[in-house]
Design a protein around this motif. Structure first.
Motif, short mmCIF file in Angstrom:
data_model
loop_
_atom_site.label_atom_id
_atom_site.label_comp_id
_atom_site.label_asym_id
_atom_site.label_seq_id
_atom_site.Cartn_x
_atom_site.Cartn_y
_atom_site.Cartn_z
N CYS A 150 -4.03 -10.41 -7.02
CA CYS A 150 -4.10 -9.07 -6.43
C CYS A 150 -3.46 -8.07 -7.40
N ALA A 151 -2.30 -8.43 -7.92
CA ALA A 151 -1.60 -7.54 -8.86
C ALA A 151 -2.46 -7.29 -10.12
N SER A 152 -3.11 -8.34 -10.60
CA SER A 152 -3.92 -8.18 -11.83
C SER A 152 -5.08 -7.22 -11.61
N TRP A 153 -5.75 -7.34 -10.47
CA TRP A 153 -6.83 -6.40 -10.15
C TRP A 153 -6.29 -4.97 -10.11
N LEU A 154 -5.17 -4.79 -9.45
CA LEU A 154 -4.64 -3.43 -9.30
C LEU A 154 -4.23 -2.85 -10.65
#
Lengths: 125, 447, 509
Positions: free
Chosen positions: C126-130
């Motif tokens: 999730c963090a990588s997408w954001l």
């Protein structure tokens, strides 16, 4: 001899000697709509002119009532918190918020009289 | 893309009605340089099957608690979720509704909130409760802030029996408001003296029941001392199932009760989302944070519900609001409320009894193990034990045997060597006698 | 024809439902439990001896209760919900299915790290997408919702200023048109708040902003696209003047859904922005929450991010749970229990994966297209507050109602009878009698056309001067008519109390 003065924040103050009775104006209660909550200051509180003295709330808005003058609160209107609707029905009578002992009568000179306040409101509308 | 209903013909028609030639023309206010430099290294649209595969693989890397015996607590508890509860919260009318700002078409959510507020008030023994906070830890910080507003003081005293996350969140929040939070050292033996530490500057004293290490303590005398000092008593509850069996905080003199509703509101979900419970006395209503639902009537005189006393909140009061909270935990509050409704008085007390009995049953066996000392004498469904070796090592060794055998205190208190061997163990209605035997058997090997 | 009075109070499928407390069968429960082992209690003095007061219901009664309540709700599943600034888009059920995988749902926050590698990978994904979408250096995952993310951003900013000897900066600038959370958050972070005015076209007045910038200013909070549905086209210049003044640029990401997949906010000079996963990334609003407000941070602010943080060490994930150590050496601390809104992250990742980078770009395009279509078509009878094009929401003022004695509120309530959830009313505050409409990308053209027909019909009817009473009485067809909010606020009844139901029953009779 009593006299009434008004502020740009739509408070009124009725002077009797060095004691002023303060409330919000007919115009202000009309703008706020149904008043649902009122908080009045306790006796003994000292306030500066323009300082926050009381709170008045409708369903969708909350406003501070500012003291038009500096002084010491003599009495808050104890009947008001239980019957906030009085501010709607009789804002410039039974719906008064607090009585204050003025520390400087000269401050009244900076306030509007009835005619000036009516003109002020007319310009807002 | 299956979530997007427009096709290119419709897009063209709509652009025609707007009077522009392309969608890009609608973005003309965006800086050109930023548009040009935007390159994203991301995968393209994926089907349901592909998403399920990818996430299924990720999920399978976890050891889920249902895969073997588990005895985990420390503020997050595994309880059975009734099938009808999960069905109800997945009804689209609840799941996909917004905050009930238009009461005429939101009576379902509003009535459910009103029932939730009542249930929370009843189980905490308080007069009123709000529509929820994010979680127990943030609710605790909000309670301390509220106590500061009410008492016009700016210091707080936090017991060493309070959950370390509640303590940390409170400390973090308060330091930005220049409120000093005095946190007592962790108190695994339940012997700290709070009364002797109360100072006239304290706005509140924060305790937890059952305590983080499992202790059940009577705080009646503390409450009297706190009130005598003109401060407020805040009681945290991280395991609300306990309230089915123990005296509610409201009856021992709590002024604000905060807690985490997760244990009654569905899966642990790695700790979130939970639901913050917040209850207090009616005289403190005006300083309460969060949404409130109240009863009224409609134009035909029929009973109905609305969000009320909103002038406390950020969308009206702005920088003078009691909190900045907007989105809360509505759906988790509904899950909590639905579960409480399913349980009822009889089911709730019975659930608490079963939990306590399982925990006692576990304690009876654990305390007989050589070198193991059970710390609390009175507890609900969780207790701390001192082991003869480091708890983190023991837990790892148990995990290798597919047993999730408690939470080591060192996870929270890495800088306290005296807590290195301390383990928190919980048993709930989801455990069986066979689970307990498996844990005890494995501990005999590991210790 | 008038609606008949029924003995039950029901109106066909609109079924009345008493409170659970009024349906009590003492001793009844809908949950059977296995037998408990026989042990002697160890509750000490704390055993409760008094009843709690909870009602007893059976399972069929409970299921019917909540089913009936649900039927009194409007929802995105059932109809068009153009609630501006709230992003009521379709909530895919795939997200729910994924969040319920036992490997995600049945996982405890304090299991040994070796047993939750998939959970930490999910957070990291999730963090990588954001980070990829925003171009920002770091993201704090633990904020629980938008306002909490704002708090996270300001706490990072305050910590950074203090670390740099700039602790004297005590004021945050916020535009008049901002969401109420902005000033409320600033106050919660110990800051004073100063308003900056908008210009006539609904955007931040850069000259006025410059005039407010001085050494006491810690940061500027600007919603972009702003609450008037417009992109702050001077945002790069704003970032520059803010940075030149030694302050930080906080961008409120409540409206990030309008630009996602099109530009990276890092390229705008942003220092921090929260992202409402329950808006942009389709996780359900649930009647008021839960949300999640991950907050992306520039490299200047990243060191101060809150714990916990997921850290990848070789092929393994670790969780840094304590401030003052390792990656969290300068962290300001913890602001949320456990690992953040994990279940919301699962739903958001499920959506991101389903959409892909191309789908997200299409989504922001369709959202903006839909809003502009409403703006163009409704301008036939209504008065747009600002000149287009707008972004993902269109705002109208109440000039079209001038002289009718009909208000924005009346229009909104009449829309309820049309079967539509009203747009956001009277917000932003800078627009008189505002109606803020956000159609989102998940509505079909047919739905928009139906809404436009309803809206134009109401606007014409209002202007006709013949239907005032009808508007004032609206809604007529909803489960309840207008509710008395004054009564609710003057004498608050915030819970059921024994005996109170009798009075309610009398009132209903």
């Amino acid at each position: 001899m009593s006299q009434t003065r008004f502020t740009k924040d739509h408070e009124w103050i009725k002077i009797d000697g060095n004691i002023g009775t303060v409330g919000i104006t007919q115009f202000a209660q009309g703008q706020l709509g149904d008043i649902v909550f009122v908080e009045v200051p306790a006796a003994g509180k000292t306030i500066k002119a323009g300082g926050e003295a009381a709170v008045v709330e409708s369903v969708k808005a909350a406003s501070e009532v500012y003291s038009p003058v500096s002084g010491t609160v003599k009495e808050g209107n104890a009947a008001l918190p239980d019957a906030p609707e009085t501010v709607n029905s009789d804002p410039e009578g039974k719906g008064w918020f607090f009585k204050i002992e003025l520390s400087d009568l000269k401050e009244l000179d900076g306030l509007m009289d009835q005619a000036a306040y009516e003109k002020f409101c007319a310009e807002l509308a | 893309m299956r979530y997007l209903p427009l096709n290119d013909t419709q897009r063209r028609e709509m652009l025609g009605a707007i009077g522009v030639s392309s969608v890009d023309a609608l973005f003309r206010d965006l800086p050109k340089a930023a548009l040009a430099s935007a390159k994203f290294s991301l995968p393209n649209t994926a089907s349901e099957i592909e998403v399920e595969r990818a996430l299924g693989t990720m999920a399978a890397k976890n050891l889920n608690c249902g895969a073997g015996p588990s005895f985990l607590g420390a503020g997050n508890y595994r309880h059975h979720t009734p099938a009808s509860m999960d069905y109800i919260i997945q009804r689209g009318e609840f799941l996909t509704a917004y905050t009930p700002y238009q009461p005429e078409i939101s009576q379902g959510t509003l009535q459910a909130i009103f029932e939730f507020q009542t249930q929370v008030a009843l189980i905490t023994g308080m007069e009123i409760a709000n529509a929820s906070m994010y979680d127990g830890a943030t609710a605790c910080a909000e309670a301390v802030a509220m106590a500061c507003r009410l008492t016009k003081r700016s210091k707080a005293l936090v017991s060493g029996n309070v959950h370390p996350h509640y303590r940390d969140v409170t400390e973090t929040t308060m330091k930005f408001l220049d409120v000093g939070v005095e946190c007592l050292a962790p108190d695994p033996y339940g012997i700290e003296d709070l009364i002797g530490r109360i100072e006239p500057e304290h706005a509140c004293v924060v305790v937890q029941t059952p305590g983080f290490f499992g202790h059940l303590k009577d705080y009646t005398v503390l409450a009297e001392a706190v009130h005598k000092a003109g401060a407020l008593l805040i009681v945290c509850v991280t395991e609300p199932v306990s309230l089915g069996l123990i005296t509610p905080p409201g009856r021992i003199g709590a002024d604000i009760v905060v807690g985490e509703g997760q244990s009654l509101a569905g899966p642990m979900s790695f700790g979130g989302p939970g639901v913050g419970l917040f209850a207090t006395r009616e005289k403190f209503l005006r300083q309460m944070p969060g949404r409130l639902c109240g009863e009224t009537t409609d134009e035909d005189g029929r009973r109905g519900w609305v969000l009320t006393l909103s002038t406390r909140e950020q969308h009206i009061r702005r920088e003078k609001a009691t909190s900045n909270i907007c989105t809360n935990s509505g759906l988790i509050a509904l899950a909590f409320s639905t579960h409480m409704t399913l349980l009822g008085e009889a089911g709730f007390t019975r659930l608490a009894q079963v939990n306590h009995a399982m925990a006692v049953s576990l304690a009876e066996k654990i305390e007989k193990l050589p070198g193991v000392k059970l710390l609390p004498t009175a507890f609900f469904n969780e207790f701390a034990v001192m082991l003869p070796k480091p708890a983190a090592e023991v837990v790892e060794a148990l995990a290798a045997r597919k047993i999730l055998g408690g939470v080591p205190a060192s996870r929270f208190y890495p800088t306290y060597p005296e807590l290195k061997n301390l383990l928190l163990l919980t048993a709930t209605e989801t455990n069986t006698a066979a689970d307990i035997d498996a844990l005890v058997g494995a501990l005999k090997e590991v210790l | 024809m008038t609606i008949p009075t029924t003995a039950s109070g029901n109106r066909g499928l609109q079924l009345e439902q008493n409170l659970i407390f009024e349906q009590d069968t003492p001793g009844m429960t809908a949950v059977d439990l296995p037998a408990a082992p026989k042990v002697s209690e160890r509750l000490g003095e704390m055993k409760n001896s008094k009843p709690i007061g909870l009602p007893g219901l059976s399972e069929p009664e409970v299921v019917r209760h909540y089913t009936r309540l649900s039927q009194k709700n409007y929802s995105i599943d059932s109809g068009f919900y153009p609630l501006g600034s709230c992003t009521m888009k379709h909530n895919p059920r795939l997200n729910e299915k994924m969040a319920r995988l036992p490997g995600f749902a049945d996982v405890h926050p304090f299991q040994p790290i070796s047993t939750v590698q998939g959970a930490l990978e999910l957070i990291d994904t999730c963090a990588s997408w954001l980070k990829e979408l925003t171009g920002m250096a770091a993201v704090a995952m633990s904020p629980a919702a938008g306002a909490h993310g704002e708090l996270c951003g300001l706490m990072c900013i305050k910590s950074a200023h203090e670390a740099n000897g700039q602790g004297h900066r005590k004021t945050i600038l916020v535009p008049e048109s901002a969401h109420g959370t902005n000033p409320a958050t600033a106050a919660l972070c110990g800051y004073a708040v100063e308003s900056i005015p908008a210009n006539a076209e609904g955007r931040v007045d850069v000259a006025a902003l410059k005039a407010h910038l001085r050494p006491e200013i810690a940061a500027v909070m600007i919603t972009n696209p702003n609450t008037c549905g417009l992109f702050e086209r001077d945002c790069i210049e704003i970032a520059k003047v803010v940075h030149d003044a030694g302050a930080y640029f906080y961008m409120d990401g409540a409206n990030y859904n309008a630009i996602v997949g099109r530009l990276r906010i890092a390229d705008l000079g942003v220092d921090a922005m929260h992202i409402n996963l329950h808006k942009t990334f389709s996780t359900p609003h649930g009647g008021g929450g839960p949300g999640a407000g991950p907050t992306v941070l520039s490299d200047k602010l990243a060191p101060f991010a809150p714990v916990p943080m997921v850290v990848k060490v070789g092929e393994k994930f670790e969780a840094e749970e304590h401030a003052g150590h390792g990656a969290a050496k300068q962290s300001y601390g913890r602001m949320k229990g456990y690992h953040g809104q994990f279940g919301v992250f699962v739903r958001a990742v499920s959506y991101m994966m389903a959409m892909g980078g191309d789908g997200l770009k299409q989504a922001s395009g369709d959202a903006v297209l839909n809003a502009n279509y409403l703006l163009a078509r409704l301008s036939e009878e209504m008065t747009p507050a600002f000149e287009g094009p707008c972004m993902h929401e269109a705002v109208f003022d109440d000039r079209f109602l001038k002289g009718t004695n009909i208000t924005t509120l009346d229009i909104a309530k009449a829309l309820i009878d049309e079967g539509v959830h009203p747009p956001t009313m009277y917000f932003p505050l800078v627009v008189h009698g505002a109606l803020l409409m956000e159609p989102t990308e998940t509505e079909s053209k047919a739905t928009l056309d139906q809404f436009i027909a309803s809206m134009l019909h109401l606007a014409r009817k209002a202007k006709s001067g013949t239907a005032e009473a009808e508007f004032k009485n609206a809604p007529m067809l909803s489960p309840r008519r207008r509710l008395d909010e004054t009564k609710a606020a003057r004498k608050p009844i915030l819970r059921w109390t024994p005996g109170a139901g009798d009075a309610a029953k009398q009132a209903a009779e």
